[in-house]
Design a protein around this motif. Structure first.
Motif, PDB file in Angstrom:
ATOM      1  N   LEU A  21      34.259  34.060  38.628  1.00 43.72           N
ATOM      2  CA  LEU A  21      34.630  34.696  37.376  1.00 43.72           C
ATOM      3  C   LEU A  21      34.013  33.920  36.230  1.00 43.72           C
ATOM      4  O   LEU A  21      34.068  32.686  36.214  1.00 43.72           O
ATOM      5  CB  LEU A  21      36.144  34.722  37.201  1.00 43.72           C
ATOM      6  N   VAL A  22      33.433  34.639  35.281  1.00 42.70           N
ATOM      7  CA  VAL A  22      32.782  34.043  34.118  1.00 42.70           C
ATOM      8  C   VAL A  22      33.010  34.943  32.912  1.00 42.70           C
ATOM      9  O   VAL A  22      33.492  36.061  33.041  1.00 42.70           O
ATOM     10  CB  VAL A  22      31.253  33.883  34.345  1.00 42.70           C
ATOM     11  N   LEU A  23      32.614  34.462  31.747  1.00 46.02           N
ATOM     12  CA  LEU A  23      32.564  35.318  30.561  1.00 46.02           C
ATOM     13  C   LEU A  23      31.171  35.899  30.469  1.00 46.02           C
ATOM     14  O   LEU A  23      30.183  35.202  30.686  1.00 46.02           O
ATOM     15  CB  LEU A  23      32.879  34.522  29.301  1.00 46.02           C
ATOM     16  N   ALA A  24      31.097  37.174  30.129  1.00 46.74           N
ATOM     17  CA  ALA A  24      29.813  37.868  30.061  1.00 46.74           C
ATOM     18  C   ALA A  24      29.702  38.601  28.732  1.00 46.74           C
ATOM     19  O   ALA A  24      30.696  39.035  28.168  1.00 46.74           O
ATOM     20  CB  ALA A  24      29.699  38.849  31.216  1.00 46.74           C
ATOM     21  N   ASP A  25      28.468  38.740  28.257  1.00 40.32           N
ATOM     22  CA  ASP A  25      28.241  39.494  27.022  1.00 40.32           C
ATOM     23  C   ASP A  25      28.281  40.997  27.271  1.00 40.32           C
ATOM     24  O   ASP A  25      28.589  41.767  26.385  1.00 40.32           O
ATOM     25  CB  ASP A  25      26.902  39.109  26.394  1.00 40.32           C
ATOM     26  N   GLY A  26      27.944  41.434  28.479  1.00 42.72           N
ATOM     27  CA  GLY A  26      27.892  42.863  28.788  1.00 42.72           C
ATOM     28  C   GLY A  26      28.981  43.276  29.752  1.00 42.72           C
ATOM     29  O   GLY A  26      29.771  42.469  30.221  1.00 42.72           O
TER      30      GLY A  26
END
Length: 142
Positions: A81-86
């Motif tokens: 799990l990560v933060l994504a721009d899209g």
């Protein structure tokens, strides 16, 4: 007493400003009813960790989970799990099927199974060390 009223009012105001679906936190469960410890999720950099502290998320109208502080979507990259721009690899919360306790199931591509890794990172279809299968829930604060 005034401080508690101020906090509740502030959360209510933030929730209304962010989306129609409010704000909330994410929690880790080993099965449908049992929380583990630590059971919250916190964002550090662009990675998501199990923690007693919790980051605040707000689902958008399609159910994509957005980190309130950065407006980035919660997603999956390289099995974590990560933060994504899209939103191409973004995680959704099922807003229609809210449990009686106010929790909503968190899904990725319709799947509710994630892994808690030995390093406290959260995986998806991961072969990380010490992986334990878990589910995630979104708990609305308002």
């Amino acid at each position: 007493m005034l401080t508690i009223a101020y906090i509740v009012f502030s959360l209510w105001t933030l929730a209304g400003a962010m989306s129609d679906f409010g704000i909330g936190t994410l929690h880790i469960k080993v099965n449908e009813s049992r929380l583990i410890s630590p059971n919250g999720l916190i964002v550090a950099g662009d990675q998501i960790y199990a923690s007693e502290k919790m980051s605040v998320f707000s689902p958008d109208e399609q159910g994509f989970l957005i980190l309130y502080a950065t407006k980035k979507a919660l997603g999956v990259a390289d099995g974590k799990l990560v933060l994504a721009d899209g939103f191409q690899r973004a995680i959704k919360v099922n807003l229609k099927d809210r449990a009686e306790n106010g929790q909503n199931v968190v899904l990725f591509n319709g799947d509710r199974k994630f892994q808690l890794c030995a390093d406290d990172l959260i995986g998806y279809q991961s072969t990380c060390d010490g992986a334990i299968n878990v589910s995630l829930t979104y708990d609305s604060l308002l």
